[in-house]
Scaffold this motif. Structure first.
Motif, short mmCIF file in Angstrom:
data_model
loop_
_atom_site.label_atom_id
_atom_site.label_comp_id
_atom_site.label_asym_id
_atom_site.label_seq_id
_atom_site.Cartn_x
_atom_site.Cartn_y
_atom_site.Cartn_z
N THR A 122 0.81 -1.22 0.00
CA THR A 122 0.00 0.00 0.00
C THR A 122 0.84 1.27 0.00
N THR A 123 2.13 1.14 0.35
CA THR A 123 3.04 2.29 0.35
C THR A 123 4.33 1.91 -0.37
N ARG A 124 5.04 2.92 -0.83
CA ARG A 124 6.31 2.66 -1.50
C ARG A 124 7.35 2.09 -0.53
N ARG A 125 7.31 2.52 0.71
CA ARG A 125 8.25 1.98 1.70
C ARG A 125 8.02 0.49 1.89
N GLN A 126 6.78 0.10 2.01
CA GLN A 126 6.45 -1.31 2.14
C GLN A 126 6.85 -2.09 0.90
N ALA A 127 6.59 -1.49 -0.26
CA ALA A 127 6.93 -2.14 -1.52
C ALA A 127 8.44 -2.29 -1.66
N TYR A 128 9.18 -1.27 -1.24
CA TYR A 128 10.65 -1.32 -1.30
C TYR A 128 11.16 -2.48 -0.44
N ALA A 129 10.60 -2.61 0.75
CA ALA A 129 11.04 -3.68 1.66
C ALA A 129 10.74 -5.06 1.07
N ARG A 130 9.60 -5.21 0.43
CA ARG A 130 9.25 -6.50 -0.16
C ARG A 130 10.12 -6.79 -1.38
N GLY A 131 10.42 -5.75 -2.15
CA GLY A 131 11.33 -5.95 -3.29
C GLY A 131 12.73 -6.30 -2.82
N LEU A 132 13.16 -5.68 -1.73
CA LEU A 132 14.48 -5.98 -1.17
C LEU A 132 14.53 -7.42 -0.65
N SER A 133 13.42 -7.88 -0.11
CA SER A 133 13.35 -9.27 0.36
C SER A 133 13.51 -10.24 -0.80
N ARG A 134 12.86 -9.96 -1.92
CA ARG A 134 12.99 -10.83 -3.09
C ARG A 134 14.42 -10.83 -3.62
N LEU A 135 15.04 -9.66 -3.62
CA LEU A 135 16.44 -9.58 -4.03
C LEU A 135 17.32 -10.43 -3.11
N GLY A 136 17.06 -10.37 -1.81
CA GLY A 136 17.83 -11.16 -0.87
C GLY A 136 17.68 -12.66 -1.10
N TRP A 137 16.46 -13.12 -1.37
CA TRP A 137 16.24 -14.54 -1.64
C TRP A 137 16.99 -14.99 -2.88
N LEU A 138 17.02 -14.15 -3.89
CA LEU A 138 17.70 -14.52 -5.14
C LEU A 138 19.22 -14.55 -4.98
N TRP A 139 19.72 -13.89 -3.94
CA TRP A 139 21.15 -13.95 -3.68
C TRP A 139 21.60 -15.35 -3.26
N LEU A 140 20.70 -16.16 -2.72
CA LEU A 140 21.09 -17.50 -2.26
C LEU A 140 21.58 -18.37 -3.42
N PRO A 141 20.78 -18.58 -4.49
CA PRO A 141 21.31 -19.36 -5.61
C PRO A 141 22.45 -18.64 -6.33
#
Length: 205
Positions: free
Chosen positions: A160-179
């Motif tokens: 609902t907010t850009r801050r929340q969206a940024y955090a969720r996008g950052l989480s996806r980036l972090g998960w992709l760092w594993l492989p």
């Protein structure tokens, strides 16, 4: 098990974007190869600059020990390239890291172009190094893309907010760092094996 599945779930959710990022990464590298073959002087200038610069000096320093060489390759790929060129710019400006890395990849293609028989023979074992390491970069690039898209379009991550969206996008980036990290390790080990064992075998030295 969730840690193993989660990155692949993220990829499957945006498979088209992931494939386009792959096309962008490998396409930029191939463009660099073509430019080097069309403009040999460009290849010679970039190769000379690399050899005479800090990167060339670093290679000369660590080339004598396979373990040191492999560790250096890993650190350069992860910190000097993936983090510095892809992630950090993308944390500040959406998609900035994608642009920076595409330019870098074209330059890598120019430097590594098989312009003679020796470099063409080296490509026999080195092609696997390119495939592995650039796939790792593609995963980080994909994560940077998802971060930028989430940031600009919060609805894509149900935020609902850009801050929340940024955090969720950052989480996806972090998960992709594993492989990506796993591939960086595999790539560094293989490149050390390639340099010390496979290249001399191919060249008959």
């Amino acid at each position: 098990m969730n840690r193993l599945r989660r990155p692949f779930q993220i990829i499957r959710a945006d498979l088209r974007a992931y494939l386009l990022i792959n096309a962008l990464v490998y396409g930029a590298f191939l463009l660099g190869l073509v430019l080097a073959l069309i403009f040999p002087d460009l290849h010679a200038a970039r190769t000379s600059s690399f050899v005479d610069g800090d990167q060339g000096a670093l290679v000369d320093t660590v080339i004598g020990n396979p373990w040191t060489f492999g560790a250096t390759i890993f650190l350069v790929n992860v910190f000097a390239t993936a983090l510095l060129l892809i992630v950090l710019p993308s944390l500040v400006i959406p998609f900035a890291g994608l642009i920076v890395f595409v330019i870098k990849t074209i330059d890598i293609g120019i430097i590594l172009a098989p312009v003679d028989r020796t470099s063409a023979l080296i490509y026999i074992p080195h092609s696997l190094t390119i495939l592995i390491e650039f796939q790792a970069y593609a995963l980080v690039m994909f994560g940077a893309y998802l971060l930028g898209r989430s940031w600009l379009r919060p609805a894509t991550v149900d935020a609902t907010t850009r801050r929340q969206a940024y955090a969720r996008g950052l989480s996806r980036l972090g998960w992709l760092w594993l492989p990506a990290l796993a591939l960086f390790v595999i790539g560094a080990v293989y490149e050390a094996v390639e340099i010390y064992f496979l290249v001399p075998l191919v060249l008959g030295t």
